[in-house]
Design a protein around this motif. Structure first.
Motif, PDB file in Angstrom:
ATOM      1  N   LYS A 103      57.717  43.235  48.252  1.00  0.00           N
ATOM      2  CA  LYS A 103      57.057  43.509  49.581  1.00  0.00           C
ATOM      3  C   LYS A 103      56.823  44.971  49.394  1.00  0.00           C
ATOM      4  O   LYS A 103      55.475  45.116  49.985  1.00  0.00           O
ATOM      5  CB  LYS A 103      58.011  43.194  50.889  1.00  0.00           C
ATOM      6  N   ASN A 104      57.517  45.639  49.210  1.00  0.00           N
ATOM      7  CA  ASN A 104      57.237  47.102  49.071  1.00  0.00           C
ATOM      8  C   ASN A 104      55.983  47.577  48.084  1.00  0.00           C
ATOM      9  O   ASN A 104      55.477  48.376  48.322  1.00  0.00           O
ATOM     10  CB  ASN A 104      58.548  48.088  48.885  1.00  0.00           C
ATOM     11  N   GLU A 105      56.101  46.959  46.900  1.00  0.00           N
ATOM     12  CA  GLU A 105      55.134  47.175  46.089  1.00  0.00           C
ATOM     13  C   GLU A 105      53.674  46.644  46.611  1.00  0.00           C
ATOM     14  O   GLU A 105      52.906  47.330  46.542  1.00  0.00           O
ATOM     15  CB  GLU A 105      55.535  46.428  44.670  1.00  0.00           C
ATOM     16  N   ILE A 106      53.819  45.244  47.430  1.00  0.00           N
ATOM     17  CA  ILE A 106      52.524  44.971  47.756  1.00  0.00           C
ATOM     18  C   ILE A 106      51.950  45.856  48.934  1.00  0.00           C
ATOM     19  O   ILE A 106      50.889  46.109  48.979  1.00  0.00           O
ATOM     20  CB  ILE A 106      52.797  43.614  48.496  1.00  0.00           C
ATOM     21  N   GLU A 107      53.005  46.444  49.676  1.00  0.00           N
ATOM     22  CA  GLU A 107      52.618  47.467  50.767  1.00  0.00           C
ATOM     23  C   GLU A 107      51.718  48.544  50.270  1.00  0.00           C
ATOM     24  O   GLU A 107      50.802  49.202  50.814  1.00  0.00           O
ATOM     25  CB  GLU A 107      53.790  47.873  51.787  1.00  0.00           C
ATOM     26  N   LYS A 108      52.346  49.010  49.002  1.00  0.00           N
ATOM     27  CA  LYS A 108      51.552  50.214  48.395  1.00  0.00           C
ATOM     28  C   LYS A 108      50.198  49.863  48.087  1.00  0.00           C
ATOM     29  O   LYS A 108      49.273  50.969  47.906  1.00  0.00           O
ATOM     30  CB  LYS A 108      52.404  50.473  46.911  1.00  0.00           C
ATOM     31  N   HIS A 109      49.970  48.925  47.720  1.00  0.00           N
ATOM     32  CA  HIS A 109      48.478  48.514  47.353  1.00  0.00           C
ATOM     33  C   HIS A 109      47.342  47.828  48.277  1.00  0.00           C
ATOM     34  O   HIS A 109      46.469  47.510  47.672  1.00  0.00           O
ATOM     35  CB  HIS A 109      48.651  47.456  46.064  1.00  0.00           C
ATOM     36  N   LYS A 110      47.902  48.052  49.471  1.00  0.00           N
ATOM     37  CA  LYS A 110      46.962  47.514  50.704  1.00  0.00           C
ATOM     38  C   LYS A 110      45.604  48.310  50.535  1.00  0.00           C
ATOM     39  O   LYS A 110      45.583  49.718  50.709  1.00  0.00           O
ATOM     40  CB  LYS A 110      47.493  47.737  51.810  1.00  0.00           C
ATOM     41  N   PRO A 111      44.616  47.805  50.290  1.00  0.00           N
ATOM     42  CA  PRO A 111      43.244  48.602  50.214  1.00  0.00           C
ATOM     43  C   PRO A 111      42.721  49.177  51.862  1.00  0.00           C
ATOM     44  O   PRO A 111      43.102  48.466  52.682  1.00  0.00           O
ATOM     45  CB  PRO A 111      42.309  47.647  49.791  1.00  0.00           C
ATOM     46  N   SER A 112      42.142  50.037  51.808  1.00  0.00           N
ATOM     47  CA  SER A 112      41.483  50.767  52.914  1.00  0.00           C
ATOM     48  C   SER A 112      40.199  49.937  53.332  1.00  0.00           C
ATOM     49  O   SER A 112      39.890  49.075  52.402  1.00  0.00           O
ATOM     50  CB  SER A 112      41.134  51.977  52.757  1.00  0.00           C
ATOM     51  N   ASP A 113      39.707  49.826  54.600  1.00  0.00           N
ATOM     52  CA  ASP A 113      38.492  49.210  55.103  1.00  0.00           C
ATOM     53  C   ASP A 113      37.535  49.598  54.063  1.00  0.00           C
ATOM     54  O   ASP A 113      36.639  48.699  53.807  1.00  0.00           O
ATOM     55  CB  ASP A 113      38.293  49.516  56.598  1.00  0.00           C
ATOM     56  N   SER A 114      37.343  51.095  53.855  1.00  0.00           N
ATOM     57  CA  SER A 114      36.106  51.645  52.924  1.00  0.00           C
ATOM     58  C   SER A 114      36.243  50.878  51.348  1.00  0.00           C
ATOM     59  O   SER A 114      35.374  50.522  50.903  1.00  0.00           O
ATOM     60  CB  SER A 114      36.110  52.776  52.845  1.00  0.00           C
ATOM     61  N   GLU A 115      37.376  50.491  50.964  1.00  0.00           N
ATOM     62  CA  GLU A 115      37.557  50.091  49.530  1.00  0.00           C
ATOM     63  C   GLU A 115      36.958  48.504  49.821  1.00  0.00           C
ATOM     64  O   GLU A 115      36.393  48.173  48.762  1.00  0.00           O
ATOM     65  CB  GLU A 115      38.960  50.154  49.052  1.00  0.00           C
ATOM     66  N   ILE A 116      37.563  47.824  50.675  1.00  0.00           N
ATOM     67  CA  ILE A 116      37.027  46.475  50.925  1.00  0.00           C
ATOM     68  C   ILE A 116      35.685  46.259  51.040  1.00  0.00           C
ATOM     69  O   ILE A 116      34.940  45.381  50.416  1.00  0.00           O
ATOM     70  CB  ILE A 116      37.842  45.818  52.084  1.00  0.00           C
ATOM     71  N   LYS A 117      35.149  47.165  52.244  1.00  0.00           N
ATOM     72  CA  LYS A 117      33.678  47.242  52.326  1.00  0.00           C
ATOM     73  C   LYS A 117      32.947  47.568  50.761  1.00  0.00           C
ATOM     74  O   LYS A 117      31.832  46.844  50.432  1.00  0.00           O
ATOM     75  CB  LYS A 117      33.191  48.143  53.193  1.00  0.00           C
ATOM     76  N   LYS A 118      33.255  48.549  50.140  1.00  0.00           N
ATOM     77  CA  LYS A 118      32.634  48.783  48.719  1.00  0.00           C
ATOM     78  C   LYS A 118      32.587  47.730  47.939  1.00  0.00           C
ATOM     79  O   LYS A 118      31.633  47.435  47.226  1.00  0.00           O
ATOM     80  CB  LYS A 118      33.357  49.821  48.287  1.00  0.00           C
ATOM     81  N   PHE A 119      33.615  46.811  47.765  1.00  0.00           N
ATOM     82  CA  PHE A 119      33.882  45.640  46.856  1.00  0.00           C
ATOM     83  C   PHE A 119      32.807  44.804  47.229  1.00  0.00           C
ATOM     84  O   PHE A 119      32.139  44.200  46.415  1.00  0.00           O
ATOM     85  CB  PHE A 119      35.091  45.279  46.927  1.00  0.00           C
ATOM     86  N   TYR A 120      32.857  44.561  48.776  1.00  0.00           N
ATOM     87  CA  TYR A 120      31.545  43.688  49.315  1.00  0.00           C
ATOM     88  C   TYR A 120      30.289  44.035  48.798  1.00  0.00           C
ATOM     89  O   TYR A 120      29.532  42.929  48.424  1.00  0.00           O
ATOM     90  CB  TYR A 120      31.941  43.331  50.757  1.00  0.00           C
ATOM     91  N   ASP A 121      30.052  44.908  49.036  1.00  0.00           N
ATOM     92  CA  ASP A 121      28.495  45.649  48.803  1.00  0.00           C
ATOM     93  C   ASP A 121      28.207  45.476  47.443  1.00  0.00           C
ATOM     94  O   ASP A 121      26.920  45.002  47.119  1.00  0.00           O
ATOM     95  CB  ASP A 121      28.200  47.038  49.228  1.00  0.00           C
ATOM     96  N   GLU A 122      29.235  45.595  46.559  1.00  0.00           N
ATOM     97  CA  GLU A 122      29.083  45.900  45.063  1.00  0.00           C
ATOM     98  C   GLU A 122      28.748  44.282  44.459  1.00  0.00           C
ATOM     99  O   GLU A 122      28.460  44.037  43.197  1.00  0.00           O
ATOM    100  CB  GLU A 122      30.005  46.495  44.458  1.00  0.00           C
ATOM    101  N   ASN A 123      29.512  43.241  45.232  1.00  0.00           N
ATOM    102  CA  ASN A 123      29.549  41.804  44.814  1.00  0.00           C
ATOM    103  C   ASN A 123      29.118  40.736  45.710  1.00  0.00           C
ATOM    104  O   ASN A 123      29.560  39.687  45.772  1.00  0.00           O
ATOM    105  CB  ASN A 123      30.852  41.570  44.687  1.00  0.00           C
ATOM    106  N   LYS A 124      28.140  41.165  46.540  1.00  0.00           N
ATOM    107  CA  LYS A 124      27.351  40.050  47.632  1.00  0.00           C
ATOM    108  C   LYS A 124      27.019  38.959  46.869  1.00  0.00           C
ATOM    109  O   LYS A 124      27.048  37.851  47.605  1.00  0.00           O
ATOM    110  CB  LYS A 124      26.200  41.080  48.034  1.00  0.00           C
TER     111      LYS A 124
END
Length: 269
Positions: A103-124
């Motif tokens: 659980k703690n390890e997963i919490e460490k890897h939560k992406p920011s909104d900007s990282e999520i948006k960047k992935f979306y824009d690069e993989n539309k």
């Protein structure tokens, strides 16, 4: 639900509270009976304890009360010195340690909104729902046979009914017995020649010339057609987040596991 113990020692000091209480439902010598205790007894997340009949709620609580009392007595009797207890406790500690670490390890890897948006824009291109078709077909070995089928449909007053009838008697495909029905499917699911022909047809029409594929010659009846669409960022934001978390977590676990395995003594029988 497991068998519920219905008897209760009358002399027990029990402080009952509202069965709809936010924090706990009752207490036994100060030990609170929480929603987590109730969930362990019900063993089915679909069961809403608050909606159970009052007598069923009472029985559940009585079972938990007895369990807590007996557990306390077991500890007083020295169960913690029992070898099987120690083995079980050690296993539980290891499992719990892993779960909390995970659980703690997963919490460490939560992406920011900007990282999520960047992935979306690069993989539309990966977030597109293809056109959906609902169609039937008649499959034949020879082009001449397919042309003859089309002539018969042309002459029919009820063309869809005629198509289904001919599919049942003439089609060599496995769907023939069902009137050639293929159901609803993404346009890209079928072989290219079939998909292209079907996509260019109007709903409620049939192919006016045979469609050749590697399987033979098709006569297609298109029932309906739904346009494809690109999914918006908000529609896929949650899925992208979970995917990025999973990828980062799996990578981290592999790196840590590989490092630990180098110094560990592992014996597989």
């Amino acid at each position: 639900m497991k068998k519920i113990i219905s008897s209760l020692v009358a002399t027990l000091a029990i402080t009952s509270v509202s069965l709809n209480a936010a924090d706990y439902y009752a207490s036994v010598n100060g030990d609170k009976i929480t929603k987590a205790d109730v969930a362990l007894v019900l063993q089915d997340p679909r069961i809403d304890f608050s909606k159970l009949p009052k007598n069923a709620q009472k029985q559940v609580l009585e079972q938990i009360i007895n369990k807590k009392l007996l557990a306390k007595q077991a500890i007083k009797d020295g169960i913690e010195n029992d070898a099987s207890y120690k083995d079980a406790l050690n296993k539980m500690k290891q499992d719990l340690a892993f779960q909390v670490w995970q659980k703690n390890e997963i919490e460490k890897h939560k992406p920011s909104d900007s990282e999520i948006k960047k992935f979306y824009d690069e993989n539309k291109s990966n977030f597109v729902v293809p056109m959906t078709l609902k169609a039937s077909h008649i499959l034949l070995e020879k082009e001449s046979e397919a042309k003859d089928i089309i002539k018969q449909i042309n002459k029919a007053s009820n063309k869809q009914a005629k198509f289904e009838s001919l599919a049942k008697t003439k089609s060599i495909g496995p769907t023939g017995k069902n009137g050639g029905k293929l159901g609803e499917f993404p346009a890209t699911q079928m072989v290219p020649e079939f998909s292209k022909a079907a996509q260019n047809m109007k709903a409620g029409s049939y192919s006016k010339s045979p469609v050749k594929t590697q399987f033979g010659y098709h006569v297609i009846y298109l029932e309906s057609k739904k346009k494809g669409k690109s999914l918006s960022f908000n529609e896929v934001k949650g899925n992208i987040s979970q995917m990025l978390i999973g990828n980062a977590y799996n990578k981290s676990v592999k790196e840590i596991s590989d490092k630990l395995r180098k110094t560990a003594k592992i014996v597989i029988k």
